[in-house]
Design a protein around this motif. Structure first.
Motif, short mmCIF file in Angstrom:
data_model
loop_
_atom_site.label_atom_id
_atom_site.label_comp_id
_atom_site.label_asym_id
_atom_site.label_seq_id
_atom_site.Cartn_x
_atom_site.Cartn_y
_atom_site.Cartn_z
N GLY A 116 -23.78 -39.59 -9.60
CA GLY A 116 -24.76 -39.69 -8.51
C GLY A 116 -24.31 -38.88 -7.32
N PHE A 117 -22.98 -39.01 -7.04
CA PHE A 117 -22.41 -38.27 -5.90
C PHE A 117 -22.56 -36.77 -6.12
N GLY A 118 -22.24 -36.32 -7.34
CA GLY A 118 -22.34 -34.88 -7.66
C GLY A 118 -23.78 -34.39 -7.51
N LEU A 119 -24.72 -35.21 -7.95
CA LEU A 119 -26.13 -34.82 -7.86
C LEU A 119 -26.54 -34.65 -6.40
N VAL A 120 -26.11 -35.68 -5.57
CA VAL A 120 -26.49 -35.61 -4.14
C VAL A 120 -25.88 -34.35 -3.52
N VAL A 121 -24.56 -34.12 -3.78
CA VAL A 121 -23.89 -32.97 -3.17
C VAL A 121 -24.63 -31.68 -3.55
N HIS A 122 -24.94 -31.49 -4.81
CA HIS A 122 -25.52 -30.20 -5.23
C HIS A 122 -26.99 -30.06 -4.89
N LEU A 123 -27.67 -31.19 -4.77
CA LEU A 123 -29.05 -31.09 -4.24
C LEU A 123 -29.00 -30.64 -2.80
N GLN A 131 -15.97 -44.34 -10.73
CA GLN A 131 -16.41 -44.41 -12.11
C GLN A 131 -17.49 -43.34 -12.34
N PRO A 132 -17.60 -42.86 -13.59
CA PRO A 132 -18.44 -41.68 -13.89
C PRO A 132 -19.87 -41.76 -13.33
N LEU A 133 -20.45 -42.97 -13.42
CA LEU A 133 -21.86 -43.05 -12.99
C LEU A 133 -21.99 -42.78 -11.49
N HIS A 134 -21.06 -43.44 -10.70
CA HIS A 134 -21.10 -43.24 -9.25
C HIS A 134 -20.85 -41.77 -8.93
N MET A 135 -19.86 -41.20 -9.66
CA MET A 135 -19.50 -39.81 -9.38
C MET A 135 -20.64 -38.86 -9.77
#
Ligand SMILES: Nc1nc2c(ncn2[C@@H]2O[C@H](COP(=O)(O)O[C@H]3[C@@H](O)[C@H](n4cnc5c(=O)[nH]c(N)nc54)O[C@@H]3COP(=O)(O)O)[C@@H](O)[C@H]2O)c(=O)[nH]1
Length: 887
Positions: free
Chosen positions: A135-142, A129-133
Motif C-alpha cells: 500500500g505504501f509503495g502504491l501511494v509513493v509511486h502514485l 508486513q508486505p500488504l502494508h508495504m
C-alpha cells in the motif's frame, strides 16, 4: 522498458547487501554509521540514475523513489536527508533537463514519506508486513507519477501514455520487496545485537557467580572452565581446558566424577554431589550440581558442573556435628545425672547410663515403655499425666522440684527433677527429664536436723528442742489453765564414775538413765538431755489446781528417783546411782522458758545440798537467794579493788589447848550486807574467775603475816593453813606464783600449809601430784580438807605428798549421836596414823567432841570450842594465852 526497471530492482538488492554490511560495520558508532548509510543510499540512487530508463532527454526513470523512501523508513532523518540531498544534487546538476525540477522535488518527497511511515510504524499504526508495504509503495509511486504532471503537458502526456503504468506497477511491487529485505537486515542486526548483549550478560553473571562452572564432555574432558576465584580450581583454567579429569585429579576422585557425569547423562536429570578437593587454595569442600548440557560439543555429549564452595558451612556443620556428638556422649555417660526423654504419650525415647543406675532399668528395658509404668508411683499418675498434657499442649514448663520416684525393684528414690520441652521442627516433640539423686543429701539433712534437735547418745531431745517444746507446752498450759511441771534431774556423783571408770561406762549409764526417765513418764511428756548428766522432764496436762498438780509432780518425781536407784547392770553388777531432782510448776502465764529452767535448776541444787537422792520444789525463797547471788556476783567484781576483803584466823590446838596452827579464812565486809560468808561468795568467785586474784590476795596477806610472826619465837612456830580452791591450784604457773610470794613476803615455807579439797584431787591426778611435789620441794606442806565427804581413793591418798588430813566437821558434829559418824572419825584417825599423816578434827564445838576424838588418838583440833575465826589481834592474844614452848 520493463527490463530497465527490473535492472533497477536488482540494483536495490545489491543495496540491501551493502546496507547490512555497512550497518554491521559501523554499529558501534551510530552517527557515523548513519552518515555512511546516507551516502550508500545516495550513491545507489546516483548509480540508478546512471542506468535509467530515458523517456526523452531530461526525463529519466529509475528506482530512486523506492531507495529514498526506504532511506527515510529504515535509515531515519539523517540517512534520508543525506541520500535525498545527494540524489537531488545529481539529478539537478548532472542529469538536468526538463524533468530536473520534478526529480529534485521527488527526492525529498520520497524521503519525507518514508519518514512519515517510520513515525506511523513507531506509533504502531502500521508494520512492515508486505500488504502494508505494498500500500505504501502504491501511494509513493502514485504521488511520484502525480508529480510528473507538473512537467510540460507534452512531456506529462508522454509519460502517462508510456511509462506511468509500468513504473507504478514495478516499483510498487519493488517497495515491499526492498522493505522486506531491509527489514530482514534490520531484524538480523537486532538479533545479533541481542545475542551479543545476552552473551555479555551471561558472561557477567557467570563471572559474578562465586562458583566454579565447568563444561565437561562425557569422557570427563574440560571444555569450558569458569571460576570467579581461580584458586578454587585444581589448576589454572588454561591448563585444564582440553585435558581429561584423570590427568589432573586423583584417580579415585576422577573416577567418581566420571561416574557422576555418566549417571547425569544416563538419567537426563540434575545430579548433586558433595566432595572435597585439593585446590590451588588448599583443601576446599564443594557442593556440586551436574546437569546435562542438552547438546553435543565436538560430537560428544556434555554436562555443566556448577560447584559451590561450602567449606565454611562444611566446617560449621562438622564442628556442630562434633559438638553434638560430644554432648551426646557426655549426656549418655553422665554418672550422676539421669536424663530421660519421653514422647507426648509417655513412651520413653531416651535413657542414659545414669538413668540405668538410678532406676535399675537398662536402656533396652526402658526404651519404648511408658514413663508411668517405669518410675512414677501410682498415686502420682494423674498429676504427671496432667502436667505432661499441659507441657505438650502449651510448651509450658513443669516446675522443677523434689520427687519421690520408684526404682525397678520397687524401692523409692528421692530425686530433684527438672523438665525440658523440646520440639525440633519436623520431629515429634519430646519432654526431657533431668533427675539428680538426692537421697544422700536428704539423709544428711535428716541427720543434721536430727542432730540439731536430738542428743546422739541417748536419742532424747536436746536443749534446743526442749526449749521449743517447752515454749509450746507453756502456751498450751496458758490456754488450758492446766499446770505443767519442769523437773531438772542431775545424777549424783556422775563425774566420779566418769573419771574413774571411763567415759564409755559413763555413756552406758546415761543411756540407761534416759531409758528409765522415758519409761517413768507418759507418752506425751517430754524427756530431754541438756548435756553431761543433766536431764529435764516436762510433765504436761497436770491438774488445774496447784496443790493437786504439785502432788502429781511429786508422785512422778519420786517414782523417777526410785527407778533411777535400781541397779545398773549395764554399768557394773549391782551398780547404783542416785539423782537429785528440782521441780517447778507453772500454768504457763508467768516467766519465760529460761526462767522455768533456772527455777528447776535451783531447786535441783537445793536437792543436792540437802544430801542428794532427793526432790526439792522451787519456792520463792530460792528465787530470792538466786537474786541475791546475782547481785553479789555483780558487786564481787569491785570488792577486791575497794579492799572489802579481810582475813580471820581460827586456831588449831593440840591436846592441851595450845595453839599449834591457824586456818586463815577470808571474809567479805560488804558495805550494806555486813559480813558475807565465804560459803556464799567463794563459789561465786570460782564461777566468775575472781577466785584467782582473791586467792592471790589471801595467800599474800597470810604469808606476809607469817613472815611477821617469824621473828616471834611463839607465833613463828604456828602452822598457817591457807585454803586453795581447785581453779586456783590448776592455774598455770601456780608453783612459780607461790615461790614468788614466799620470796617477796619472806614467809617460812615450812610453816605454810595449803588446804586442798578432795574434789580438787580428782581431776588430772598426775598433774596435781606433780604440782604438789614441786611445791613440797619449796618446803610447803599440804592438808586434805573435808576428808570423807568426797570420793577418796586410798591409792591416791598413798601417792599424794600430804602432811595432814582434816576430818570433816560433818562427821564430828554428830559423832556422839551417830555411831556411823563416830566410826568414820575413828577410821580416819587410824588411816592417818597408818599413813603417817597428821590429822586435824574440824568443827570441834564441845568438850565431849574433844574428849572422844582425843581418846581415839586425834592430836589436833579446830572448832568453836577453841576459838571461832577471829581478827588478827584476837588470834595473837589467843595464841599467847596458852604459851607453849616452841617445838
Ligand atoms: N578457797 C578459799 N576458801 C575459803 C577461804 N576462806 C574460807 N574458805 C572456805 O569457805 C568455806 C566456809 O568458810 P567459813 O565460813 O569461814 O567456815 C569455816 C569455819 O568458820 C567453820 N568452822 C570452824 N569451826 C567450826 C565449828 O566448830 N563449828 C562450825 N559450825 N563451823 C566451824 O568451818 C569452815 C572451815 O572449813 P574448812 O575450810 O573446810 O576447814 C569453807 O569451805 C572454807 O574452806 C579462802 O580464803 N579461800
Amino acid at each position: 522498458m520493463v527490463e530497465e526497471l527490473v535492472k533497477s530492482v536488482a540494483l536495490l538488492l545489491a543495496l540491501c547487501f551493502l546496507h547490512g554490511f555497512i550497518v554491521r560495520l559501523w554499529r558501534r558508532h551510530a552517527v557515523a554509521g548513519q552518515v555512511v548509510s546516507g551516502f550508500l543510499f545516495g550513491g545507489i540512487c546516483i548509480l540508478g540514475m546512471l542506468m535509467p530508463l530515458v523517456l526523452m532527454p531530461g526525463v529519466i526513470f529509475d528506482a530512486r523513489s523506492v531507495v529514498l523512501c526506504m532511506a527515510g523508513l529504515f535509515g531515519g532523518p539523517l540517512v534520508g536527508l543525506i541520500a535525498a540531498t545527494m540524489t537531488a544534487a545529481w539529478r539537478g546538476w548532472v542529469v538536468g533537463g526538463v524533468g530536473a525540477g520534478v526529480g529534485i522535488m521527488m527526492a525529498f518527497v520520497c524521503v519525507a514519506m518514508g519518514l512519515a511511515y517510520r513515525e506511523a510504524r513507531a506509533r504502531g499504526w502500521v508494520t512492515v508486513q508486505p500488504l502494508h508495504m505494498l500500500g505504501f509503495g502504491l501511494v509513493v509511486h502514485l504521488v511520484v507519477v502525480g508529480m510528473f504532471q507538473f512537467t510540460p503537458p507534452a512531456v506529462a502526456a508522454r509519460i502517462n501514455d508510456t511509462v506511468a503504468v509500468p513504473y507504478v506497477i514495478v516499483f510498487t511491487l519493488a517497495t515491499p520487496l526492498l522493505g522486506w529485505l531491509l527489514h530482514d537486515v534490520e531484524r538480523r542486526l537486532e538479533t545479533e545485537a541481542a545475542l551479543v548483549a545476552s552473551e555479555a550478560r551471561l558472561r557477567a553473571v557467570t563471572q559474578a557467580l562465586p562458583d566454579v562452572l565447568l563444561l565437561l564432555d562425557e569422557d570427563g574432558r574440560y571444555l569450558e572452565v569458569l571460576s570467579a576465584r581461580p584458586s578454587y580450581l585444581v589448576a589454572r583454567s588454561e591448563d585444564l581446558i582440553g585435558r581429561h579429569m584423570h590427568e589432573v585429579l586423583p584417580p579415585d576422585r576422577a573416577a567418581e566424577f566420571l561416574q557422576l557425569i555418566r549417571k547425569t547423562l544416563a538419567v537426563g536429570e540434575t545430579q548433586s554431589a558433595e566432595y572435597t578437593l585439593d585446590t590451588l587454595a588448599g583443601p576446599r569442600h564443594f557442593d556440586a550440581r551436574v546437569q546435562p548440557l542438552g547438546m553435543r560439543v565436538g560430537g560428544r555429549l556434555a554436562v555443566v558442573l556448577l560447584a559451590r564452595d561450602v567449606t565454611a558451612r562444611h566446617e560449621v556443620e562438622r564442628a556442630l556435628h562434633e559438638s553434638e556428638l560430644r554432648f551426646r556422649t557426655v549426656l549418655r555417660n553422665l554418672t550422676s545425672i539421669s536424663v530421660q526423654g519421653y514422647r507426648a504419650d509417655g513412651t520413653t525415647s531416651y535413657w542414659n547410663h545414669a538413668s540405668e543406675r538410678l532406676y535399675g532399668y537398662t536402656e533396652a528395658e526402658a526404651l519404648g515403655r511408658n514413663l508411668l509404668d517405669l518410675i512414677i508411683p501410682p498415686p502420682m499418675h494423674d498429676a504427671v499425666r496432667a502436667d505432661m498434657a499441659r507441657m505438650f499442649a502449651t510448651g509450658e514448663a513443669i516446675p522443677a522440684g523434689e520427687l519421690r520416684l520408684r526404682r525397678k525393684d520397687g524401692s523409692e528414690v528421692e530425686v530433684f527433677s527438672s523438665h525440658v520441652f523440646i520440639h525440633v521442627p519436623g520431629q515429634d516433640p519430646e519432654m526431657f527429664c533431668i533427675d539428680i539423686d538426692i537421697s544422700d543429701r536428704k539423709a544428711a539433712e535428716e541427720e543434721a536436723r536430727y542432730l540439731a534437735c536430738y542428743d546422739p547418745l541417748t536419742q532424747l531431745p536436746n536443749r534446743r528442742m526442749l526449749l521449743d517444746r517447752l515454749q509450746q507446752v507453756m502456751a498450751g498450759s496458758a490456754r488450758s489453765g492446766h499446770y505443767l511441771a519442769v523437773l531438772f534431774v542431775d545424777l549424783d556423783n556422775f563425774k566420779t564414775l566418769n573419771d574413774t571408770r571411763g567415759h564409755e561406762t559413763g555413756d552406758r549409764l546415761l543411756q540407761s538413765v534416759a531409758q528409765r526417765l522415758r519409761a517413768g513418764v507418759r507418752e506425751h511428756d517430754t524427756v530431754a538431755r541438756l548435756g553431761g548428766d543433766e536431764f529435764v522432764v516436762v510433765l504436761e496436762d497436770l491438774s488445774d489446781n496447784p496443790n493437786e498438780a504439785a502432788t502429781q509432780t511429786r508422785s512422778v518425781a519420786e517414782g523417777l528417783l526410785l527407778r533411777l536407784y535400781a541397779p545398773y547392770d549395764t554399768v557394773q553388777a549391782d551398780y547404783r546411782c542416785t539423782a537429785s531432782i528440782g521441780a517447778t510448776l507453772t500454768c504457763g502465764q508467768d516467766g519465760s522458758v529460761e526462767d522455768l529452767l533456772k527455777q528447776a535448776d535451783l531447786a535441783m541444787y537445793r536437792a543436792k545440798t540437802a544430801g542428794r537422792n532427793a526432790l526439792r520444789f522451787f519456792d520463792p525463797d530460792m528465787q530470792q537467794a538466786m537474786n541475791r547471788r546475782a547481785q553479789l556476783e555483780a558487786q564481787l567484781h569491785n570488792a577486791l579493788r575497794l579492799q572489802q576483803f579481810l582475813l580471820l584466823y581460827q586456831p588449831q590446838v593440840d591436846t592441851k589447848g595450845g595453839v599449834r596452827g591457824v586456818e586463815v579464812l577470808v571474809r567479805w565486809s560488804h558495805p550494806e550486807q555486813g559480813m558475807v560468808s565465804p560459803g556464799e561468795f567463794i563459789p561465786l568467785a570460782e564461777d566468775t574467775g575472781l577466785i584467782l586474784p582473791l586467792g592471790h590476795w589471801v595467800m599474800e596477806t597470810a604469808m606476809r603475816q607469817q613472815a611477821q610472826w617469824r621473828r616471834d619465837p611463839l607465833l613463828g612456830s604456828i602452822d598457817v593453813s591457807i585454803n586453795v580452791s581447785a581453779r586456783q591450784f590448776h592455774q598455770e604457773h601456780f608453783v612459780q606464783m607461790v615461790q614468788e610470794l614466799l620470796q617477796r613476803t619472806g614467809a617460812d615455807p615450812r610453816r605454810i600449809q595449803l588446804e586442798l579439797t578432795e574434789s580438787l584431787l580428782l581431776d588430772q591426778v598426775d598433774a596435781v601430784i606433780a604440782t604438789m611435789q614441786a611445791l613440797r620441794a619449796l618446803g610447803v606442806g599440804f592438808a586434805l580438807d573435808d576428808f570423807g565427804t568426797g570420793y577418796s581413793s586410798l591409792s591416791y591418798l598413798k601417792r599424794l605428798p600430804l602432811d595432814v588430813i582434816k576430818i570433816d566437821q560433818g562427821f564430828v558434829r554428830d559423832l556422839l549421836d551417830e555411831p556411823r559418824d563416830a566410826s568414820i572419825a575413828r577410821t580416819i584417825i587410824a588411816l592417818a596414823d597408818a599413813l603417817s599423816l597428821g590429822v586435824v578434827a574440824e568443827g570441834v564445838e564441845t568438850e565431849a567432841h574433844f574428849q572422844f576424838l582425843q581418846s581415839h588418838g586425834c592430836k589436833r583440833f579446830q572448832g568453836y570450842l577453841f576459838g571461832r575465826p577471829m581478827p588478827l589481834p584476837d588470834f595473837e592474844d589467843r595464841a599467847r594465852q596458852c604459851p607453849y614452848p616452841p617445838a
